[in-house]
Design an enzyme around this catalytic site. Structure first.
Site, short mmCIF file in Angstrom:
data_model
loop_
_atom_site.label_atom_id
_atom_site.label_comp_id
_atom_site.label_asym_id
_atom_site.label_seq_id
_atom_site.Cartn_x
_atom_site.Cartn_y
_atom_site.Cartn_z
N GLU A 115 0.83 -1.20 -0.01
CA GLU A 115 0.09 0.09 0.07
C GLU A 115 0.94 1.32 -0.27
O GLU A 115 0.51 2.25 -0.63
CB GLU A 115 -0.97 0.07 1.05
CG GLU A 115 -2.03 -0.94 1.10
CD GLU A 115 -3.03 -1.03 -0.13
OE1 GLU A 115 -2.97 -0.08 -0.62
OE2 GLU A 115 -3.71 -2.12 -0.37
N GLY A 144 10.34 7.34 -6.48
CA GLY A 144 9.71 8.58 -6.30
C GLY A 144 8.99 8.90 -4.88
O GLY A 144 8.97 7.82 -4.18
N TYR A 181 -6.45 6.47 3.53
CA TYR A 181 -6.79 5.65 2.63
C TYR A 181 -5.77 4.11 2.91
O TYR A 181 -6.38 3.02 3.13
CB TYR A 181 -5.93 6.00 1.53
CG TYR A 181 -5.76 4.71 0.55
CD1 TYR A 181 -6.77 3.92 -0.09
CD2 TYR A 181 -4.51 4.12 0.20
CE1 TYR A 181 -6.59 2.93 -1.00
CE2 TYR A 181 -4.22 2.85 -0.34
CZ TYR A 181 -5.41 2.25 -0.77
OH TYR A 181 -5.08 1.18 -1.54
N ASP A 189 -9.35 5.79 -2.76
CA ASP A 189 -8.22 6.20 -3.72
C ASP A 189 -8.61 7.04 -4.97
O ASP A 189 -9.90 7.36 -4.96
CB ASP A 189 -7.42 5.18 -3.64
CG ASP A 189 -7.99 4.11 -4.87
OD1 ASP A 189 -9.29 4.07 -5.02
OD2 ASP A 189 -7.18 3.45 -5.50
#
Length: 345
Positions: free
Chosen positions: A33, A77, A116, A134
DNA sequence: AATTCGGGGGA
DNA sequence: TCCCCAGAATT
């Protein structure tokens, strides 16, 4: 069939075979996740494989060096995710006896775990009735119910979470949550969804009102800033170079780079910066040449980095130099990594 | 409430 | 080009 039944039914017939769908281990679900936040499945998948191989349990991750974690994260990232991941692994080992909390509320306390992710872990691992919202869910709900409240406004966040509570299947929240996300990613996708083969077409309000193309509505994002990065690639006669760690605020915290001269525009006469360069690399005797005459623009979502690499040759020995053999061990932005491969020292 | 955190892929 | 991606933290 109603909305949630139809979604779940579609899921069981169309779901992709993904590694994190073979487990309910909270560590692995958490790991997946975090990696998939603002990241496509295709991009995150190889990183999930690397991490589960290198760190099979939360204990393995907790005892790793942070730079090792960042190195494995390199290229994915949003590096604060990796730093928070490592922090929380240590937190779980030290303060939770190595076991993840098993409720939405308790999961929310973990660093890097927001609404989330807490919902995802609680529902998938512990069958708690907590809807995930999401980007996929925003899109599916906005279109199906034809809602044009901006999804990134305070009202939108609240409205869609409430709506998600109303449609979640209380008997199987784990599969429903994954189903609605998968449905958004594969069927009700952002561009040109094929509504003619959609199982929900007959009851979709957005389709009925011909507003699928404009939904979901999103508040406009801020404009990008331009920056000019001049990297100083020191090459000594002793097979050494200089790397520095990025600290403090801003992009790429904890990653390494060549000493940086940042300017407000493109550098034309590098000689003008002689004094600054001497100070940055702490060397007075060097010759300097530009590696890439054409400036490369490295585009981040909020910054355009106009970058060029300057080769600084010196006969001096470097005080804090690193050997060129070691350079690939350091976590670096993809921009630096690409240069290292291209220059090949 | 708005901004800041990457990098890649698709149209 | 522009937009989006299994968002969270900070300002």
């Amino acid at each position: 069939m109603n909305f949630s039944k139809e979604i779940t039914h579609w899921y069981f017939q169309n779901k992709r075979d993904l590694p994190w769908r073979k487990t309910k281990d909270p560590y692995r679900i958490w790991l997946s996740e975090i990696m998939l936040q603002q990241t496509r499945v295709a991009q995150g998948l190889p990183y999930y494989q690397k991490f589960t191989e290198e760190f099979p349990t939360v204990y393995d991750l907790a005892k790793a060096e942070e730079s090792h974690v960042l190195k494995l994260w390199q290229g994915l990232g949003y590096y604060s995710r990796a730093r928070n991941l490592h922090f929380t692994a240590k937190d779980i080992v030290n303060n939770y006896n190595g076991e993840f909390p098993n409720t939405y509320k308790a999961l929310l306390k973990l660093k890097g775990v927001g609404d989330y992710t807490a919902s995802a872990i609680a529902s998938i691992c512990f069958d708690e009735i907590e809807p995930v919202v999401d980007g996929n869910v925003y899109r599916v709900l906005a279109r199906y119910f034809d809602i044009d409240i901006p999804i990134n406004s305070t009202e939108g966040i609240k409205t869609f979470k409430k709506l998600a509570f109303e449609v979640i299947d209380p008997k199987d929240p784990a599969n429903f949550n994954q189903a609605i996300m998968e449905f958004g990613a594969v069927q009700c996708k952002p561009q040109s969804p094929n509504c003619t083969i959609c199982p929900l077409a007959s009851s979709c309000l957005g389709l009925k009102n011909k507003r699928v193309g404009i939904l979901p509505v999103k508040l406009k994002k801020t404009k990008v800033k331009n920056r000019w990065f001049n990297y100083l690639v020191v090459v000594s006669t002793q097979e050494q170079t200089l790397l520095e760690e990025r600290k403090g605020k801003g992009i790429w915290q904890g990653l390494y780079q060549f000493p940086l001269l940042e300017t407000t525009k493109e550098v034309e006469n590098i000689e003008k910066y002689q004094a600054e360069i001497e100070e940055i690399i702490n060397i007075k005797d060097f010759s300097i040449t530009q590696f890439n005459k054409k400036i490369k623009v490295h585009k981040l979502s909020h910054q355009h980095l106009h970058t060029t690499f300057w080769i600084v040759e010196t006969a001096n020995s470097l005080k804090n130099g690193i050997s060129l053999q070691e350079i690939r061990k350091y976590p670096v932005p993809i921009l630096i990594g690409n240069f290292i491969e291209e220059f090949n020292f």
